[in-house]
Design a protein around this motif. Structure first.
Motif, PDB file in Angstrom:
ATOM      1  N   GLU A 167       0.946  -1.402  -0.080  1.00 48.54           N
ATOM      2  CA  GLU A 167       0.063  -0.018   0.016  1.00 48.54           C
ATOM      3  C   GLU A 167       0.721   1.241   0.036  1.00 48.54           C
ATOM      4  O   GLU A 167       0.628   2.241  -0.775  1.00 48.54           O
ATOM      5  N   SER A 170       2.238   1.308  -3.795  1.00 43.55           N
ATOM      6  CA  SER A 170       1.170   1.199  -4.933  1.00 43.55           C
ATOM      7  C   SER A 170      -0.414   0.655  -4.262  1.00 43.55           C
ATOM      8  O   SER A 170      -0.669  -0.276  -4.169  1.00 43.55           O
ATOM      9  N   ASN A 172      -3.166   0.332  -5.078  1.00 43.61           N
ATOM     10  CA  ASN A 172      -4.296  -0.429  -5.653  1.00 43.61           C
ATOM     11  C   ASN A 172      -3.631  -1.739  -5.719  1.00 43.61           C
ATOM     12  O   ASN A 172      -4.785  -2.646  -6.333  1.00 43.61           O
ATOM     13  N   LYS A 173      -2.673  -2.270  -5.815  1.00 45.83           N
ATOM     14  CA  LYS A 173      -2.280  -3.488  -5.778  1.00 45.83           C
ATOM     15  C   LYS A 173      -2.739  -4.470  -4.497  1.00 45.83           C
ATOM     16  O   LYS A 173      -2.353  -3.999  -3.471  1.00 45.83           O
ATOM     17  N   ASP A 219       7.327  -3.818 -11.170  1.00 47.36           N
ATOM     18  CA  ASP A 219       6.041  -2.546 -11.358  1.00 47.36           C
ATOM     19  C   ASP A 219       6.154  -1.942 -10.291  1.00 47.36           C
ATOM     20  O   ASP A 219       6.470  -0.849 -10.253  1.00 47.36           O
ATOM     21  N   LEU A 220       6.521  -2.579  -8.934  1.00 51.82           N
ATOM     22  CA  LEU A 220       6.364  -1.907  -7.756  1.00 51.82           C
ATOM     23  C   LEU A 220       7.709  -1.156  -7.599  1.00 51.82           C
ATOM     24  O   LEU A 220       7.820   0.154  -6.871  1.00 51.82           O
ATOM     25  N   SER A 223       7.271   2.100  -9.484  1.00 49.15           N
ATOM     26  CA  SER A 223       6.178   2.987  -8.564  1.00 49.15           C
ATOM     27  C   SER A 223       7.014   3.693  -7.792  1.00 49.15           C
ATOM     28  O   SER A 223       6.838   4.964  -7.413  1.00 49.15           O
ATOM     29  N   ARG A 227       7.346   7.620  -7.083  1.00 52.81           N
ATOM     30  CA  ARG A 227       7.097   8.097  -5.813  1.00 52.81           C
ATOM     31  C   ARG A 227       8.224   9.097  -4.982  1.00 52.81           C
ATOM     32  O   ARG A 227       8.173   9.977  -4.675  1.00 52.81           O
ATOM     33  N   ASP A 246       7.325   3.055 -17.716  1.00 52.01           N
ATOM     34  CA  ASP A 246       6.044   2.663 -17.327  1.00 52.01           C
ATOM     35  C   ASP A 246       5.590   1.618 -18.027  1.00 52.01           C
ATOM     36  O   ASP A 246       4.821   0.651 -17.255  1.00 52.01           O
TER      37      ASP A 246
END
Length: 266
Positions: A167, A170, A172-173, A219-220, A223, A227, A246
């Protein structure tokens, strides 16, 4: 939404076309994508405190891409790839003359960009030659599995997602999405042996497991990078989808590990 869909369809067609048009187009295209991703990386990390040496970093990555491409296609033996090393030395030496307050910040980001944003694409290129001759089915299977993982994660996360995966990075994951993505990738991989051959069924499934797990982590990580730099997208080259980093974030960590796995089988 329409722009995103059109861009996504065009993106997939171009990728598959690059894979099917032969070893030279494949090698050249994905090497250029790696260089584009590197340029994006330098663009988002550049600040007053951190100024990567863009031109030397890009030149170093280009040199490495050319050497690896020539080796993969069969023009030079692997020992010549090590000619890339003097370029790395130059990154350190040039910093001596730039009189920056924090030179190792600049050096660190220059080298990190090459390692994180460019080299994974060269591993992906090498996947096409892992068996000794060019075989487009393995990198094509990689992309199909990666897309299957993303699709499975989205659908299962949307339907069953309750428990957050990371969280802080990301929101939404979810764990349900993560597990659903890996399982769907494995299911797709089970059928690739029938249509693509090239690898045994268990090898395709193992490859899918690696891509599912480490593609999600990639992916994380991307991100986390955005961030930490307070940016929404790595670039705007793909309308509705952001930048190259991306779109290929799942490849950045997974491709080197898949290459290593298949190399160990040779």
């Amino acid at each position: 939404m329409l722009t995103r869909a059109i861009t996504g369809l065009f993106f997939i067609i171009v990728l598959i076309g690059a894979l099917l048009l032969g070893e030279v187009v494949f090698t050249l295209f994905f090497s250029l994508v790696g260089l584009g991703a590197l340029y994006e990386f330098y663009g988002i990390v550049k600040s007053e405190a951190n100024k990567p040496n863009v031109w030397l970093g890009m030149l170093s990555a280009l040199t490495l891409a050319i050497l690896i491409g020539l080796h993969c296609i069969g023009y030079i033996p692997f020992k010549y790839v090590w000619l890339f090393i003097p370029m790395i030395s130059l990154i350190f030496i040039v910093s001596l003359y730039q009189k920056r307050a924090l030179p190792f910040n600049d050096i660190g980001y220059t080298l990190l960009g090459i390692m994180y944003a460019c080299i994974p694409f060269l591993f992906f290129v090498a996947l096409g030659f892992i068996s000794g001759t060019f075989n487009h089915y393995i990198p094509l299977g990689f992309l199909i599995i990666l897309w299957a993982n993303d699709t499975g994660a989205y659908l299962s996360g949307r339907s069953f997602g309750k428990h957050k995966l990371f969280e802080r990075i990301s929101p939404n994951k979810t764990w349900q999405g993560f597990i659903g993505g890996v399982l769907f990738a494995m299911l797709i991989a089970l059928n690739l042996e029938q249509y693509f051959g090239s690898l045994a069924k268990w090898e395709w499934v193992t490859m899918a497991t690696i891509i599912g797990i480490f593609g999600t982590l990639g992916d994380l990580v991307e991100s986390m990078l955005k961030r930490s730099l307070n940016v929404k997208d790595s670039g705007n080259i793909l309308p509705g989808h952001g930048g190259l980093l991306d779109r290929f974030d799942g490849l950045l960590i997974a491709a080197p590990l898949v290459f290593l796995f298949l190399l160990m089988l040779q």
